[in-house]
Design an enzyme around this catalytic site. Structure first.
Site, short mmCIF file in Angstrom:
data_model
loop_
_atom_site.label_atom_id
_atom_site.label_comp_id
_atom_site.label_asym_id
_atom_site.label_seq_id
_atom_site.Cartn_x
_atom_site.Cartn_y
_atom_site.Cartn_z
N ASP A 1 -2.08 -1.84 -9.37
CA ASP A 1 -0.74 -2.39 -9.57
C ASP A 1 -0.02 -1.69 -10.73
O ASP A 1 -0.66 -1.21 -11.66
CB ASP A 1 -0.86 -3.89 -9.85
CG ASP A 1 0.46 -4.62 -9.66
OD1 ASP A 1 1.39 -4.05 -9.06
OD2 ASP A 1 0.56 -5.77 -10.11
N ASN B 1 3.45 -7.18 1.22
CA ASN B 1 4.25 -6.03 0.81
C ASN B 1 5.31 -5.63 1.85
O ASN B 1 6.22 -4.86 1.55
CB ASN B 1 3.37 -4.82 0.47
CG ASN B 1 2.63 -4.97 -0.84
OD1 ASN B 1 1.51 -4.47 -0.99
ND2 ASN B 1 3.22 -5.64 -1.82
C1 IPE Z 1 -0.77 -6.49 -4.99
O1 IPE Z 1 0.24 -6.09 -5.85
C2 IPE Z 1 -0.85 -5.60 -3.79
C3 IPE Z 1 -1.23 -4.21 -4.03
C4 IPE Z 1 -1.56 -3.68 -5.18
C5 IPE Z 1 -1.27 -3.37 -2.86
P1 IPE Z 1 1.72 -6.69 -5.74
O2 IPE Z 1 2.52 -5.95 -6.75
O3 IPE Z 1 2.20 -6.67 -4.35
O4 IPE Z 1 1.50 -8.20 -6.18
P2 IPE Z 1 2.55 -9.25 -6.78
O5 IPE Z 1 3.73 -9.29 -5.84
O6 IPE Z 1 2.94 -8.77 -8.13
O7 IPE Z 1 1.80 -10.54 -6.85
C1 IPE Z 2 1.33 -1.33 -6.70
O1 IPE Z 2 2.40 -1.05 -7.50
C2 IPE Z 2 1.38 -0.60 -5.37
C3 IPE Z 2 1.68 -1.46 -4.23
C4 IPE Z 2 1.87 -2.76 -4.26
C5 IPE Z 2 1.77 -0.81 -2.94
P1 IPE Z 2 3.74 -1.85 -7.41
O2 IPE Z 2 4.66 -1.16 -6.47
O3 IPE Z 2 3.49 -3.28 -7.12
O4 IPE Z 2 4.30 -1.70 -8.89
P2 IPE Z 2 5.02 -2.80 -9.77
O5 IPE Z 2 4.14 -4.00 -9.82
O6 IPE Z 2 6.33 -3.09 -9.10
O7 IPE Z 2 5.20 -2.16 -11.11
MG MG Z 3 3.09 -4.89 -8.29
#
Ligand code: IPE
Ligand code: IPE
Ligand code: MG
Length: 229
Positions: free
Chosen positions: A10, A58
């Site tokens: 993340d 997502n």
């Molecule tokens: C969890 O991260 C999913 C992945 C890393 C693929 P998210 O960024 O989607 O989670 P939330 O929305 O902050 O809970």
């Molecule tokens: C994790 O990074 C990757 C996926 C969820 C695919 P994010 O895209 O959630 O990054 P932040 O949390 O917005 O910084």
């Molecule tokens: Mg995220």
């Protein structure tokens, strides 16, 4: 040494925003982190590394970002499968193969899994279109399809219908980017996992950060509901 480590990759979006870049640049920069973490895990003798690449939630992201992530995961597999194969890494997937995942992405996933299926050194399990609740729902559907009577339903019956019953439960779960939540990751499997949270944003993550998390894990006392004897 933990046998199975699960990682929530993340912070890609914030990494990019901090640099005035598009969020998708953060996903691209996450590739290096993934590859270094995978080889770090391999060098440490970890058996299974499960990484959260795309959640069932997502799909709520802007269509351009979703499209980018689909194409990115597909091209990452194409670019990396041969070197991972050469290192003896088996590539597997956890998640739903539903209509929203483009057919060519599924094809590439199948090719990577097929190419590496006999490898034994380590398993890199990609949680893709994965949700912990969806996994449990899918297991319940299989119970019904298998006509399992109520009195025969126990934890073993459910576990054996999860996506990868052959893996041990994660000993350690690591989440980057300073978020303290599970976000629907491996809900059944992390019942007794040790949780480690780090502020490092995923694109900055390297094997040293993995080893730091492993050291923290090694200092934990696991009880599984029992008491120290
Ligand atoms: C969890 O991260 C999913 C992945 C890393 C693929 P998210 O960024 O989607 O989670 P939330 O929305 O902050 O809970
Ligand atoms: C994790 O990074 C990757 C996926 C969820 C695919 P994010 O895209 O959630 O990054 P932040 O949390 O917005 O910084
Ligand atoms: Mg995220």
């Amino acid at each position: 040494m933990p046998r199975h480590v699960a990682v929530v990759m993340d912070g890609n979006g914030r990494w990019a925003q901090n640099r005035g870049l598009a969020r998708t640049e953060g996903h691209a920069a996450g590739e290096e982190a993934l590859v270094d973490a995978a080889y770090g895990a391999l060098a440490a003798g970890i058996e299974v590394l499960t990484v959260y690449a795309f959640s069932t939630e997502n799909w709520r992201r802007p269509v351009d970002e979703v499209r980018y992530l689909m194409g990115f995961n597909e091209s990452l597999l194409k670019r990396r499968r041969d070197e991972l194969n050469a290192e003896g890494v088996k590539i597997t997937f956890s998640g739903r193969r539903d209509w929203r995942v483009p057919r060519r992405v599924l094809k590439n996933m199948d090719e990577a899994a097929e190419l590496t299926k006999n490898n034994k050194v380590m398993t890199l399990n990609m949680a893709f279109n994965y949700g912990g609740r969806a996994e449990i729902v899918d297991a319940v559907k299989k119970l019904v399809e298998d006509k399992v009577p109520a009195h025969k339903i126990d934890e073993k019956a459910i576990r054996s219908r999860l996506y990868h019953p052959e893996f041990p439960d994660p000993d350690l779960m690591v989440r980057t980017s300073g978020e303290f939540r599970i976000s629907n990751y491996l809900l059944w499997e992390i019942a007794y996992s040790e949780l480690v949270f780090t502020d490092v944003l995923w694109p900055d993550f390297r094997r040293e950060h993995l080893y730091e998390a492993v050291r923290e894990y090694q200092n934990r006392e696991r009880r599984f509901g029992g008491v120290e004897q």
